[in-house]
Structure formats: C-alpha cells, structure tokens
Design an enzyme around this catalytic site. Structure first.
Site, short mmCIF file in Angstrom:
data_model
loop_
_atom_site.label_atom_id
_atom_site.label_comp_id
_atom_site.label_asym_id
_atom_site.label_seq_id
_atom_site.Cartn_x
_atom_site.Cartn_y
_atom_site.Cartn_z
N PRO B 106 6.06 -9.36 -0.89
CA PRO B 106 4.62 -9.56 -0.70
C PRO B 106 3.79 -8.76 -1.70
CG PRO B 106 5.70 -9.03 1.37
CD PRO B 106 6.72 -8.85 0.31
N THR B 107 2.69 -9.33 -2.11
CA THR B 107 1.76 -8.66 -3.02
C THR B 107 1.27 -7.37 -2.38
OG1 THR B 107 1.05 -10.76 -3.92
CG2 THR B 107 -0.45 -8.91 -4.21
N GLY B 108 1.36 -6.28 -3.13
CA GLY B 108 0.84 -5.02 -2.62
C GLY B 108 1.87 -4.23 -1.84
N CYS B 109 3.08 -4.78 -1.75
CA CYS B 109 4.15 -4.13 -1.01
C CYS B 109 4.94 -3.29 -2.02
CB CYS B 109 5.05 -5.22 -0.44
SG CYS B 109 5.95 -4.73 0.99
N VAL B 110 5.13 -1.98 -1.71
CA VAL B 110 5.82 -1.15 -2.70
C VAL B 110 7.25 -0.81 -2.28
CG1 VAL B 110 3.87 -0.16 -3.91
CG2 VAL B 110 4.59 0.82 -1.75
#
Lengths: 99, 110, 126
Positions: B106-110
C-alpha cells in the site's frame, strides 16, 4: 505569500498564472530560468510592469548574471542575493513555488 | 525471490510481493500464506477479495486506516476494526493481505 | 490553524498544474496526497492550467502501457480528502466542464481561488 517562478516565460505559462494569482501583500521572486522575464523589451515586459503596480517583483541576482540579463533589467524589479532570498522567505507566511 | 506454485515459477520482489500482478491466482495466495505459517480461512479470503476489488476499482491498495473503514462499511463493524484485521493478518492487514492478493504494497506503507 | 486531538491541524493546499502523463508531477502529487492523508490535516486540492487534465474522464492507458491513475482520484473520499477545486478559466479554455471530471469538484474562478490560496498554511506545488 511569496511566489517563486523558475521557468522561462517564453517556454511555460508559469509566470502568467503566478501573476494572475499574486494578490496585493504578496511578493514574486524570479529564479533560475524564471529570471528571463526581467528583461526590457520582451513580450512579457508589459505583464511584468502591470504586476509591479500591485506586487513587488524580485529576481535572484546570481541567476540574472549567469544568464547575462543584468544590464537589461526592467525598472522596478529588485535584484536580491541568496541572503535576500532567505529574507523574503522569512518575511512571508507561506511560499508557493510555481513549477 | 521467486516462488514455485504448481510447478510454475512466479517472480516476486525482495519483500515477497508479486512482480506481475496479472499472474495472481488463489494457489499463489495459499503458497505465500503457507510460507508465513498461515492457513487461509473464509475470513481471510473475504479481505483478500475485498482488496482485489478495491484495486480493480481505484488502482491502489488502500492504507490500513482506509481498508478498516471500507471493510466496516461493506462487512459490518465486527469486521471493520483493527483488532479483527490484525488477528487475521498479524503482519499488518494492509501489508500482508495485499501481498496475498497479489497487489503492490500500500502507498505510504513502510 | 486549530488544535485537534493534541496535534495542530494546518491547512494544506496541493496545487496541480501539469497534465498527467507527459511528466511525473501529477502522479507524484497524488501519491503525496495519499501518504499525507494519514496525518489528518485540513487538505484541499487545486487544479489549474493543464492540471485539469488529470481529472478528465475517459483516460485509457492500455496501449501506452503505463498505469491509468485517474480512478484513484475517486478513492480520495475514502482518505477524507473531499475538497477538490478546479479553476473555471482553465476548464473553459480547454473546452471542459465539471461533467467531464472523474470526481465531483467545485469550480472556482481564478480570483476566488487566489483568495483561497492566500488563506492556506502550507502550499505544495506540482
């Protein structure tokens, strides 16, 4: 608000949109290729002169000099060095960097 | 790091996400889960399928906060909460479920 | 600025002025918006000049072989990003109207948009 423009006015409409959005109380700083707008006798000189009636316009001196525009600067446009750039940023609440 | 499913070699990235989303099938999801010591139940599939539909519709894998809310809207509040989703996917619902669903992280998942 | 749950909520405006596929600005901006949404700030998006093309209906990138990210604007609502403003003049010169946009938007004249911009705490320009 401080508006910065870094694109040549002859290649992009960035300056045009910026001037449309620059309200009294804000300032415009031309940097990088944006400084080509400061020259006298160009197709955008009138736009710049009109804008100068309501907002101050600055250009970054090192960028102006690098491009050989230093002797052609329109009356009313103020040249600033890097320290002046920083002062302008500090004087305004927000910065809008038009790209 | 490729995985082998039904005799076929499937490319994944260094974190185990599918390199090519279109290669996905349920057996790939099961194999990824097996590696994590996780057996996929109906409840897991509900979330995996939801993610696949979400991606199809919006072209993104939703952030966990968004996933939780959207699951709640679709499947009810007893499933739309972090506790339920983390129990199903202890490595993080968005991260782990997206992997099994063949989606990117997911976008923004680190 | 207002206090909420102990944190300061600032007004963030993302200004989008580039068409979607010729440069990477549009997609980068959208990505920052999605990531930034986690910080629960007061976010709005402005679409000016060629930026309005980002929201144009009918984008189909299959033959081009790149991702069509226009459906993602419809997911912004799930991220609590609901204030999308499109500049009237930019739409008009491109022969577009609100009906041509992939999401519900608020049409704003440049003057009104300039005032709105002035009231923001942070402006991120793409």
């Amino acid at each position: 608000m401080l508006h910065t423009v870094n694109k040549s006015p002859f290649d992009h409409n960035t300056l045009e949109t910026c001037l449309k959005y620059a309200k009294p109380g804000s300032a415009v700083l031309l940097i990088e290729d944006g400084v080509y707008a400061v020259a006298k006798g160009t197709a955008v000189s009138k736009q710049l002169q009109d804008a100068l009636k309501t907002v101050p316009i600055y250009a970054l001196k090192p960028d102006v000099e690098a491009r050989g525009m230093q002797n052609r600067v329109l009356d009313g446009v103020k040249l600033v060095d890097y320290g002046g750039f920083v002062d302008l940023v500090a004087e305004h609440n927000t910065v809008q960097s038009w790209l | 790091m490729p995985i082998v499913v039904n005799g076929q070699t499937i490319e994944t990235d260094e974190e185990g996400y599918l390199a090519n989303r279109t290669e996905w099938n349920e057996d790939i999801a099961k194999e990824m889960a097996r590696v994590d010591n996780c057996e996929l139940s109906q409840n897991h599939w509900e979330v995996i399928n939801f993610l696949r539909e979400y991606y199809e519709e919006y072209q993104i894998a939703p952030a966990v906060r968004v996933l939780t809310k959207a699951i709640g809207k679709k499947l009810g509040p007893d499933k739309g909460n972090s506790k339920y989703l983390y129990e199903l996917f202890p490595y993080g619902p968005a991260k782990q479920a997206c992997k099994y669903a063949g989606l990117p992280k997911p976008t923004g998942c680190v | 600025m207002s206090e909420m749950e102990g944190g300061i909520v600032k007004k963030f405006l993302y200004v989008n002025r580039k068409a979607p596929y010729g440069t990477v600005y549009a997609q980068e901006s959208l990505e920052v918006v999605l990531i930034g949404a986690a910080f629960e700030q007061d976010v709005s998006l402005a679409f000016i000049d060629d930026g309005v093309y980002q929201l144009a209906k009918g984008q189909d990138t299959k033959a081009l072989g790149v991702k069509n990210f226009s459906p993602t604007y419809r997911a912004l609502e799930d991220y609590d990003v609901t204030k999308l403003f499109v500049e009237k003049e930019s739409l008009e010169v491109r022969g577009l109207s609100a009906d041509d946009m992939v999401v519900p938007v608020t049409i704003m004249g440049a003057q009104e948009m300039a005032e709105y911009m002035n009231g923001q705490d942070v402006i991120l320009s793409f």
